[in-house]
Design an enzyme around this catalytic site. Structure first.
Site, PDB file in Angstrom:
ATOM      1  N   GLY A 167       6.918 -43.177  35.779  1.00 51.30           N
ATOM      2  CA  GLY A 167       7.305 -44.206  36.739  1.00 51.30           C
ATOM      3  C   GLY A 167       6.098 -45.023  37.143  1.00 51.30           C
ATOM      4  O   GLY A 167       4.958 -44.726  36.762  1.00 51.30           O
TER       5      GLY A 167
ATOM      6  N   SER B   3       2.862 -43.476  32.019  1.00 52.78           N
ATOM      7  CA  SER B   3       3.370 -43.468  30.634  1.00 52.78           C
ATOM      8  C   SER B   3       4.389 -44.580  30.421  1.00 52.78           C
ATOM      9  O   SER B   3       5.576 -44.309  30.227  1.00 52.78           O
ATOM     10  CB  SER B   3       3.954 -42.098  30.264  1.00 52.78           C
ATOM     11  OG  SER B   3       4.786 -41.565  31.255  1.00 52.78           O
TER      12      SER B   3
END
Length: 212
Positions: A48, A122
């Site tokens: 996130g 990520s």
């Protein structure tokens, strides 16, 4: 957006290595480790935006798992960049390598029998999918901390959004670099209005079937 190299990942037995290197099997089986720790190891991959609450959730989940007698460890994005990944920046290529290394570490820790909780932005779907391949689909539990950009920017706990808006932080996810939302997350959490206890409770429910 800069292009990312398309890389192919391999299983431990087939990944390319330097010459004269052989994979050595041990004498302790995964089943033995399951019996020792009373759990089937897995990686909860929290992804996130910066400020979405990933680290807060990860460390609270770790605390509760340990209190319940489960062996686990948090791999946090900032912490990993203090050591293992201190040589990496934030270009798409470096982000890819960051995730590759973390996935390999999580894979090893899962093999040791531990629950692993990762807290990494990520941002690229392809990189997360490759992490799933390294860790193993049966052990990879992707969790999307879906807190929206406006909320994350309002929180701005590290002052990073302000720097990014001022042009002082290039390749900053959500501002000058993209975030690609998961398309098959095992769990989605939004920390805007839900208390941390509620979110951690859902994480515990997700991993509970792996308690043995």
């Amino acid at each position: 957006m800069p292009s990312k190299p398309s890389l192919i990942w391999h299983t431990a037995a087939s990944r390319p290595t330097a010459g004269n290197i052989v994979w050595h099997g041990g004498k302790v089986s995964p089943v033995e480790r399951e019996h020792l720790y009373h759990q089937r190891a897995a990686t909860l991959w929290l992804t996130g935006l910066s400020g979405s609450g990933k680290s807060t959730l990860a460390f609270e989940l770790e605390r509760q798992l340990l209190d319940q007698g489960h062996a686990c460890y948090v791999l946090d994005g900032d912490n990993v960049r203090h050591g293992l990944n201190r040589d990496l920046g934030f270009s798409p290529e470096d982000r890819h390598e960051n995730i590759r290394r973390v996935a390999e570490v999580a894979h090893l820790m899962n093999d040791a029998g531990l629950f692993v909780i990762t807290a990494f932005i990520s941002p690229y779907r392809e990189d997360r999918e490759l992490a799933r391949q390294v860790i193993g689909d049966d052990r990879f539990l992707e969790v999307w901390v879906r807190t929206d950009l406006a909320t994350c920017e309002q929180r701005d706990p590290k002052g990073l959004y302000a720097k990014a808006r001022a042009g002082k932080l290039p390749n900053f996810t959500g501002i000058s670099a993209p975030y690609e939302a998961p398309d098959r997350a095992a769990l989605t959490l939004d920390t805007r209005e839900r208390p941390i206890e509620n979110c951690v409770g859902e994480l515990l429910t997700l991993v509970a079937p792996r308690f043995v």
